[in-house]
Design a protein around this motif. Structure first.
Motif, PDB file in Angstrom:
ATOM      1  N   LEU A 111       0.831  -1.207   0.000  1.00  0.00           N
ATOM      2  CA  LEU A 111       0.000   0.000   0.000  1.00  0.00           C
ATOM      3  C   LEU A 111       0.866   1.257   0.000  1.00  0.00           C
ATOM      4  O   LEU A 111       0.586   2.225  -0.732  1.00  0.00           O
ATOM      5  N   ILE A 112       1.929   1.251   0.809  1.00  0.00           N
ATOM      6  CA  ILE A 112       2.818   2.418   0.894  1.00  0.00           C
ATOM      7  C   ILE A 112       3.503   2.675  -0.446  1.00  0.00           C
ATOM      8  O   ILE A 112       3.534   3.811  -0.939  1.00  0.00           O
ATOM      9  N   ILE A 113       4.059   1.624  -1.061  1.00  0.00           N
ATOM     10  CA  ILE A 113       4.762   1.776  -2.339  1.00  0.00           C
ATOM     11  C   ILE A 113       3.809   2.255  -3.424  1.00  0.00           C
ATOM     12  O   ILE A 113       4.159   3.133  -4.241  1.00  0.00           O
ATOM     13  N   LEU A 114       2.594   1.693  -3.446  1.00  0.00           N
ATOM     14  CA  LEU A 114       1.609   2.113  -4.449  1.00  0.00           C
ATOM     15  C   LEU A 114       1.263   3.595  -4.283  1.00  0.00           C
ATOM     16  O   LEU A 114       1.163   4.338  -5.273  1.00  0.00           O
ATOM     17  N   THR A 115       1.086   4.026  -3.035  1.00  0.00           N
ATOM     18  CA  THR A 115       0.801   5.438  -2.776  1.00  0.00           C
ATOM     19  C   THR A 115       1.964   6.325  -3.196  1.00  0.00           C
ATOM     20  O   THR A 115       1.770   7.402  -3.770  1.00  0.00           O
ATOM     21  N   VAL A 116       3.190   5.872  -2.933  1.00  0.00           N
ATOM     22  CA  VAL A 116       4.379   6.626  -3.328  1.00  0.00           C
ATOM     23  C   VAL A 116       4.432   6.797  -4.840  1.00  0.00           C
ATOM     24  O   VAL A 116       4.744   7.884  -5.353  1.00  0.00           O
ATOM     25  N   VAL A 117       4.126   5.740  -5.582  1.00  0.00           N
ATOM     26  CA  VAL A 117       4.150   5.807  -7.053  1.00  0.00           C
ATOM     27  C   VAL A 117       3.190   6.880  -7.555  1.00  0.00           C
ATOM     28  O   VAL A 117       3.552   7.724  -8.396  1.00  0.00           O
ATOM     29  N   PHE A 118       1.950   6.886  -7.032  1.00  0.00           N
ATOM     30  CA  PHE A 118       0.971   7.888  -7.469  1.00  0.00           C
ATOM     31  C   PHE A 118       1.407   9.298  -7.065  1.00  0.00           C
ATOM     32  O   PHE A 118       1.215  10.263  -7.820  1.00  0.00           O
TER      33      PHE A 118
END
Length: 341
Positions: free
Chosen positions: A152-159
């Motif tokens: 979840l953290i990595i996905l949020t960082v990408v966006f």
């Protein structure tokens, strides 16, 4: 006049009540807020790398994937090493405590020969290495618990990294400044970006130097203590002291007071150079916080957001301070938060 005073008092009371409600909401929603804050923190740190790659005409999508892969490789590698070290260290705690008690018994016997009598049980009740070890393990366990939401953290960082170029413009529009005339907004965003990026680089250098120093002296679990030094370096003054205690104590138990003393001096030298020479050179003196504010922010953010709140207490307080400095109405409070300079 009475009506005016009542109105002013009511307004202050209303603002205070709103702050209390907002803080209560943050604490109740900490399971969501903490990963989101970590995502912002990681995105701000990664953004300079994305900008660096863009200078060489590398597509943004490729740059983001490359940076995320680097972060994942580092995090997963360290998680494996640190997790193994924590488990092994925890198993050896009883042995370390027994050896420390034996060493203290010898020291107290020596002192008794000079007519200096100290109660052994009382000393050991105050000086329990298990408590220090538990504190270090709990800190890492708290961070590890949050990193369980790594996807979840990595996905949020990408966006966030894809949105980064437009954040400044959106903030201007949100604050009713479509012509981008308010320089305070740009100064606030630039200051937050530069502070977090430089602080992370300095913390990383501190962790690497500590790891190399402990490896050179043959201290057990040197990677674990290096990671703790990196994390706690975000807390100036207090953090470096807390980070040094477990490693120095372990060196005292296993290698004697001479090596422990040298390692303690090494910690002081590293943190003095990094904190008083390198960091001010890049951050400047205008971004400092008073020692009292650092300590109170550690307690406050730790209470509000748990272990991660403690680690991010100073960056979060710095964001508040920079925001107050960018506002004419809040500059007086920014001065109170600042250091002696």
């Amino acid at each position: 006049m009475v009506q005016h005073n009542l109105s002013g008092a009511s307004k202050s009371l209303l603002i205070f009540a709103a702050i209390v409600v907002a803080l209560a909401g943050l604490k109740a929603a900490s399971a969501i807020v903490v990963p989101f804050l970590l995502s912002i923190f990681i995105a701000i740190i990664c953004n300079p790398l994305i900008q660096f790659f863009s200078r060489y005409k590398i597509p943004k999508g490729v740059s983001i994937i490359f940076v995320i892969c680097i972060i994942l490789a580092i995090v997963l590698s360290l998680a494996g090493l640190v997790g193994q070290s924590v488990n092994s260290f925890s198993q050896n705690v009883p042995e370390y405590k027994a050896k420390l008690q034996t060493d203290f018994a010898g020291l107290l016997t020596t002192l008794a020969e000079y007519n200096i009598f100290i109660d052994k049980e009382q000393i050991m009740s105050f000086f329990d290495p298990g408590k220090i070890i538990d504190m270090a393990a709990n800190t890492l366990a708290g961070v590890g618990g949050v990193m369980a939401n790594l996807f979840l953290i990595i996905l949020t960082v990408v966006f966030m990294l894809f949105e980064a170029p437009y954040i400044g413009k959106k903030v201007h529009l949100a604050l009713d400044d479509p012509d981008m005339k308010m320089k305070q907004i740009d100064r606030f965003l630039d200051s937050v970006n530069s502070y977090l990026a430089i602080k992370t680089l300095v913390s990383l250098a501190t962790g690497i130097l500590v790891t190399l120093m402990l490896w050179a002296f043959g201290v057990d679990y040197f990677i674990l203590w290096g990671v703790i030094a990196f994390l706690l370096n975000y807390i100036p003054n207090i953090g470096s002291i807390i980070a040094a205690v477990p490693a120095v104590l372990l060196a005292l138990i296993l290698q004697g007071p001479a090596v422990a003393g040298i390692i303690g001096i090494g910690y002081i030298a590293i943190n003095t150079v990094m904190g008083n020479v390198i960091e001010p050179r890049f951050l400047g003196k205008g971004l400092g916080l008073s020692t009292l504010v650092v300590f109170l922010s550690l307690i406050f953010w730790g209470w509000l957001l748990g272990t991660v709140g403690m680690l991010l207490s100073v960056p979060l307080t710095m964001v508040v301070k920079i925001g107050l400095e960018a506002s004419e109405e809040g500059q007086w409070l920014a001065v109170l938060l600042g250091g002696d300079d």
